[in-house]
Design a protein around this motif. Structure first.
Motif, PDB file in Angstrom:
ATOM      1  N   ASP A 237     -30.574 -28.490 -39.866  1.00 28.80           N
ATOM      2  CA  ASP A 237     -30.602 -29.935 -40.062  1.00 28.80           C
ATOM      3  C   ASP A 237     -29.931 -30.272 -41.384  1.00 28.80           C
ATOM      4  O   ASP A 237     -29.750 -29.409 -42.250  1.00 28.80           O
ATOM      5  N   ALA A 238     -29.594 -31.538 -41.562  1.00 27.33           N
ATOM      6  CA  ALA A 238     -29.058 -31.991 -42.844  1.00 27.33           C
ATOM      7  C   ALA A 238     -30.149 -31.908 -43.908  1.00 27.33           C
ATOM      8  O   ALA A 238     -31.310 -32.219 -43.645  1.00 27.33           O
ATOM      9  N   MET A 239     -29.781 -31.481 -45.099  1.00 25.38           N
ATOM     10  CA  MET A 239     -30.734 -31.373 -46.198  1.00 25.38           C
ATOM     11  C   MET A 239     -31.277 -32.748 -46.555  1.00 25.38           C
ATOM     12  O   MET A 239     -30.507 -33.676 -46.820  1.00 25.38           O
ATOM     13  N   PRO A 240     -32.606 -32.939 -46.562  1.00 28.29           N
ATOM     14  CA  PRO A 240     -33.155 -34.260 -46.883  1.00 28.29           C
ATOM     15  C   PRO A 240     -33.045 -34.582 -48.375  1.00 28.29           C
ATOM     16  O   PRO A 240     -33.061 -33.684 -49.221  1.00 28.29           O
ATOM     17  N   HIS A 261     -38.758 -29.281 -50.213  1.00 23.99           N
ATOM     18  CA  HIS A 261     -37.769 -28.825 -49.241  1.00 23.99           C
ATOM     19  C   HIS A 261     -36.770 -27.883 -49.915  1.00 23.99           C
ATOM     20  O   HIS A 261     -36.369 -28.098 -51.060  1.00 23.99           O
ATOM     21  N   PHE A 262     -36.313 -26.870 -49.176  1.00 18.14           N
ATOM     22  CA  PHE A 262     -35.320 -25.912 -49.655  1.00 18.14           C
ATOM     23  C   PHE A 262     -34.101 -25.958 -48.739  1.00 18.14           C
ATOM     24  O   PHE A 262     -34.241 -25.984 -47.509  1.00 18.14           O
ATOM     25  N   SER A 263     -32.910 -25.927 -49.325  1.00 16.87           N
ATOM     26  CA  SER A 263     -31.703 -25.803 -48.513  1.00 16.87           C
ATOM     27  C   SER A 263     -31.493 -24.339 -48.144  1.00 16.87           C
ATOM     28  O   SER A 263     -32.202 -23.443 -48.623  1.00 16.87           O
ATOM     29  N   HIS A 275     -38.873 -24.181 -41.194  1.00 15.97           N
ATOM     30  CA  HIS A 275     -39.313 -23.114 -42.085  1.00 15.97           C
ATOM     31  C   HIS A 275     -39.073 -23.395 -43.568  1.00 15.97           C
ATOM     32  O   HIS A 275     -39.826 -22.878 -44.412  1.00 15.97           O
ATOM     33  N   ASP A 276     -38.035 -24.152 -43.918  1.00 12.66           N
ATOM     34  CA  ASP A 276     -37.605 -24.258 -45.318  1.00 12.66           C
ATOM     35  C   ASP A 276     -38.360 -25.348 -46.067  1.00 12.66           C
ATOM     36  O   ASP A 276     -37.782 -26.327 -46.541  1.00 12.66           O
ATOM     37  N   PHE A 277     -39.678 -25.180 -46.187  1.00 14.23           N
ATOM     38  CA  PHE A 277     -40.466 -26.157 -46.937  1.00 14.23           C
ATOM     39  C   PHE A 277     -41.781 -25.518 -47.380  1.00 14.23           C
ATOM     40  O   PHE A 277     -42.230 -24.507 -46.824  1.00 14.23           O
ATOM     41  N   VAL A 278     -42.372 -26.127 -48.396  1.00 16.58           N
ATOM     42  CA  VAL A 278     -43.729 -25.786 -48.840  1.00 16.58           C
ATOM     43  C   VAL A 278     -44.495 -27.096 -48.957  1.00 16.58           C
ATOM     44  O   VAL A 278     -44.021 -28.028 -49.614  1.00 16.58           O
TER      45      VAL A 278
END
Length: 395
Positions: A237-240, A261-263, A275-278
């Motif tokens: 997805d596009a990086m928020p 969020h992590f790119s 997956h790319d978040f905490v």
């Protein structure tokens, strides 16, 4: 009545009783309750603080200076602007869609996160960092010499050498030996091209067919193409965008509400929303990445995410006063001496003064024993020479 020497001054202390403000012994000094319009030197002497004056009536906000480029940026209304300090004029770069902004440097370019997305400036023009995933292409039958079977096709957007995530796969039979792939419509004026992917008949594995101008609208495949490699950015997805943004270990970090969020590494415009978040328990009030992890402010405490990759991060809650929102900055190791342990450290302001967050995940409350009662709804901290300056928005 005994005389009390006022010099040298030890600094400000609004916690101790009056009798404890005078220190005797081999290193006599006096603490003061407040020091307005003066600076206290390392030797305990007073210097009048330098005069300040208004330099412009233009209501700039979120000023940020790029030490790498020597340029000053800010926000005017909802517009991202580059400011010329010689006369405080400006040039408009992009419309952020809101009045908040967060800056950092990405791959030698200045980036800003705003309400409408992330933009990058290369010294000449500003353009969006993100490219949204294209819609599914349409497939129709065409005369040709393709082997019979069902084919899958998908597309991605191109902006120069930058590629978006890949669309969903559309399947269609080559009943007449050819396929016409109609591209989806792009609402992003910065998109310059379309990359076409295709499967072999009966297969599910996409392979590259070729690149086309976005104005081409469609591509005709009437003979078996020379297929290239598989798509690099599928199911992404596009990086928020987010209120706080930083570049850390080849990744871009942003936050929204209580989610960090992590790119993807080395592909900062893309992000895997699965997956790319905490997710943290409270709203995030600052983000400050250091060598050994990421310092994250919460409403009533501090969190250190220790590790070097998103999958390896360990959440550690540390005791300490609630941080003032937005007051964090990164301070070079040479400015903090042995406190920093040889690496740049995070620093923020709380109710009991400045707090250092080391790259090893330890906090040092520099003024815990002498200051209390600092309150504000938000703040911004800068390093001016060897002095820290924090501007506060009153509570």
């Amino acid at each position: 009545m005994a005389d009390t020497r006022l010099m040298p001054l030890a600094g400000i202390n609004n916690r101790a009783e009056d009798a404890a403000l005078v220190r005797g012994g081999d290193s006599p000094a006096v603490w003061v309750r407040e020091a307005l319009n003066v600076d206290i030197t390392e030797t305990g002497r007073l210097n009048m603080r330098g005069q300040v004056r208004a330099v412009t009536q233009t209501p700039y906000k979120h000023l940020w200076f790029s030490a790498l480029h020597g340029d000053l940026f800010g926000v005017l209304g909802t517009r991202w602007v580059k400011i010329h300090p010689d006369d405080w004029s400006y040039e408009e770069l992009a419309d952020l869609g809101g009045s908040w902004a967060s800056h950092c440097v990405i791959d030698q370019r200045v980036a800003v996160a705003g309400a409408d997305g992330i933009f990058v400036y290369d010294g000449t023009k500003a353009e969006p960092l993100q490219m949204h995933t294209p819609g599914m292409p349409a497939v129709s039958d065409l005369d040709g010499s393709l082997p019979p079977g069902d084919y899958g096709v998908a597309v991605s957007w191109l902006r120069g050498s930058l590629e978006s995530s890949v669309s969903e796969v559309a399947f269609g039979p080559a009943q007449s030996g050819g396929l016409r792939v109609s591209f989806p419509f792009s609402l992003d004026d910065s998109v310059t091209g379309v990359r076409l992917y295709m499967t072999k008949p009966g297969s599910r594995e996409l392979q590259r067919v070729g690149d086309y101008l976005v104005s081409a609208q469609a591509a005709d495949v009437v003979a078996p193409p020379a297929l290239g490699g598989s798509p690099e950015f599928q199911h992404l997805d596009a990086m928020p965008s987010g209120r706080f943004m930083h570049h850390w270990r080849g990744r871009l970090l942003t936050c929204t509400a209580r989610t960090l969020h992590f790119s993807k590494p080395m592909a900062v415009h893309l992000h895997d929303c699965r997956h790319d978040f905490v997710q943290l328990p409270q709203r995030i009030t600052f983000v400050a990445p250091v060598e050994g992890g990421i310092w994250v402010g919460q409403v009533d405490h501090i969190v250190f995410l220790s590790g070097t990759q998103p999958d390896d991060l360990v959440v550690r809650r540390l005791a300490g006063q609630p941080p003032i929102q937005g007051s964090a900055t990164l301070v070079p190791a040479e400015q903090l001496g042995e406190l920093a342990g040889g690496n740049a450290a995070a620093l923020w302001l709380s109710a009991n003064g400045y707090v250092v967050g080391t790259s090893e995940g330890e906090i040092v409350e520099l003024h815990r024993t002498v200051l209390t009662g600092i309150a504000a709804t938000a703040g911004a901290t800068v390093l001016v020479g060897e002095r820290l300056l924090t501007v506060l928005q009153p509570a």
